[in-house]
Design an enzyme around this catalytic site. Structure first.
Site, PDB file in Angstrom:
ATOM      1  N   CYS A  90      46.366  31.249  40.016  1.00 54.59           N
ATOM      2  CA  CYS A  90      45.948  32.486  40.211  1.00 54.59           C
ATOM      3  C   CYS A  90      46.698  33.385  41.492  1.00 54.59           C
ATOM      4  O   CYS A  90      46.746  34.549  41.583  1.00 54.59           O
ATOM      5  CB  CYS A  90      44.476  32.713  40.476  1.00 54.59           C
ATOM      6  SG  CYS A  90      43.476  32.061  38.853  1.00 54.59           S
ATOM      7  N   HIS A 349      41.928  40.409  35.377  1.00 52.93           N
ATOM      8  CA  HIS A 349      42.808  39.333  35.906  1.00 52.93           C
ATOM      9  C   HIS A 349      43.748  38.641  34.972  1.00 52.93           C
ATOM     10  O   HIS A 349      43.406  37.699  34.600  1.00 52.93           O
ATOM     11  CB  HIS A 349      41.750  38.400  36.281  1.00 52.93           C
ATOM     12  CG  HIS A 349      41.887  37.215  37.454  1.00 52.93           C
ATOM     13  ND1 HIS A 349      43.366  37.129  37.872  1.00 52.93           N
ATOM     14  CD2 HIS A 349      41.625  36.149  37.713  1.00 52.93           C
ATOM     15  CE1 HIS A 349      43.357  36.019  38.508  1.00 52.93           C
ATOM     16  NE2 HIS A 349      42.176  35.140  38.391  1.00 52.93           N
ATOM     17  N   CYS A 379      41.770  33.667  45.371  1.00 56.35           N
ATOM     18  CA  CYS A 379      41.223  31.914  45.218  1.00 56.35           C
ATOM     19  C   CYS A 379      42.366  31.370  44.051  1.00 56.35           C
ATOM     20  O   CYS A 379      42.729  32.053  43.244  1.00 56.35           O
ATOM     21  CB  CYS A 379      40.007  31.818  44.831  1.00 56.35           C
ATOM     22  SG  CYS A 379      39.281  32.466  43.060  1.00 56.35           S
TER      23      CYS A 379
END
Length: 393
Positions: A90, A349, A379
């Site tokens: 990510c 996302h 994160c």
């Protein structure tokens, strides 16, 4: 000899598409190409002046050799220029920007395009068949789940790491749902006010009914209420508190930034969006991967010589409300300056692109508000975080 000041000359992103939505049949490199072209056009830089393209991507399976190179070529970069992809889950899109900054700082490049791209919708299923299957059924593996959303060390879904954080930080279901609602409501208000318009480059999708111009984030839920979010069942642990409503989505999109030295921008007559002051990455227990932004942000702030009180705006990726709340609590920053236009719970996302997406959103909101110091952080699965401090000139 001190390192030169590296600036973000321009930035752009596509809209964020819902899973199997507007970009459901669009390959990641096509979205990446649109973001690359946009940052060049916005800065008035020719494609041939770019030394290299660096794009984060978590799910490249089945897309062919080096999708970053495909994106660069599709964006019009000449074949003499190079491109490569990288994967820090990510954090990829933001780490790509840090890598581009480093190449310029060492003198290996003058102009870099860096960012991220992802099509979670197009991530294929796979099977390991090289050894042969003598008889019977054979299980297909969802590469999106396996490579993007499952912890490699404990074998469970990222949602369980959010449950771990919720328990350790004593975060209630109500706290998480209220956070998620605030994200949705802020994003809805921002979208209706046109506050994402400067970030987004329209992307034309060809359909059987004709061309569709996608220039709005698709995932934002207008009219969300606490009651509607509270009705959702736990998604990962039947006794847990993490639901589809207080977690980010599965999404498609791309984002990019154009990097050069401050002196190079001045030579070209470009007014940069900001300069990169510092960046950092840090590791944590994979079981609580969502807390990675806590040490990463502290490291980035220390390198910048800033305190939490110095930050005027924050974009902290919302993988889950639980981890976002824990990050806010531990870092102690003013929640009113965090994700002021909503976050990934509402916007979405697209994992390899999100780092560059949050940076884009931060830069344009800093410009709109006229503030100087901002921080972007995410994160990272496997127990990591990444953060970057930027300052408007």
């Amino acid at each position: 000899m001190s390192n030169p000041s590296i600036v973000i000359a321009s930035a752009a992103r596509t809209a964020v598409g819902s899973f199997n939505g507007a970009f459901g049949n669009t390959l990641a490199h096509e979205l990446g190409a649109a973001a690359i072209k946009a940052v060049l056009e916005r800065a008035g830089v020719e494609a041939g002046e770019v030394d290299e393209v660096i794009l984060g991507q978590v799910l490249p399976a089945g897309e062919g050799q080096n999708p970053a190179r495909q994106a660069a070529m599709k964006a019009g970069l000449p074949q003499e220029k190079t491109a490569w992809g990288m994967n820090q889950l990510c954090g990829s899109g933001l780490r790509a920007v840090a890598l581009g900054m480093q190449q310029i700082a060492t003198g290996d490049a003058k102009v870099i395009v860096a960012g991220g791209m992802e099509s979670m919708s197009m991530a294929p299923h796979c099977a390991h068949l090289r050894g042969g299957v003598k008889m019977g059924d054979y299980k297909m593996i969802d590469t999106m789940i396996k490579d993007g959303l499952t912890d490699a060390f404990y074998g469970y879904h990222m949602g369980i790491t959010a449950e771990n954080v919720a328990r350790k930080w004593q975060l209630t279901r109500e706290e998480q749902d209220e956070f998620a609602l605030a994200s949705q409501n802020k994003a809805e208000a921002a979208q209706k006010a046109g506050r994402f318009a400067d970030e987004i480059v329209p992307f034309v999708v060809k359909t059987r009914k004709g061309d569709v111009n996608v220039d709005q984030d698709e995932y934002i839920r207008h009219g969300a209420t606490l009651d509607s979010i509270a009705k959702l069942r736990p998604a990962f642990d039947k006794e847990g508190t993490v639901t589809a409503g207080n977690a980010s989505g599965l999404n498609d999109g791309a984002a990019a930034a154009l990097l050069m030295t401050e002196a190079e921008a001045a030579r070209r007559g470009i007014q940069p969006l900001a300069r990169i002051v510092s960046w950092a990455t840090a590791g944590v227990d994979p079981q609580i991967m969502g807390t990675g932004p806590i040490p990463a942000s502290r490291k980035a702030l220390e390198k910048a010589g800033w305190s939490v009180a110095d930050i005027e705006l924050v974009e902290a990726n919302e993988a889950f409300a639980a981890q976002a709340c824990a990050v806010n609590k531990d870092l102690g920053w003013d929640p009113s300056i965090v994700n002021v236009n909503g976050g990934a719970i509402a916007i979405g996302h697209p994992i390899g692109a999100s780092g560059a997406r949050v940076l884009n959103t931060l830069l344009f909101e800093m410009k709109r508000r006229g503030v100087s110091k901002g921080l972007a952080t995410l994160c990272i699965g496997g127990g990591m975080g990444v953060a970057m401090c930027v300052e408007r000139l």
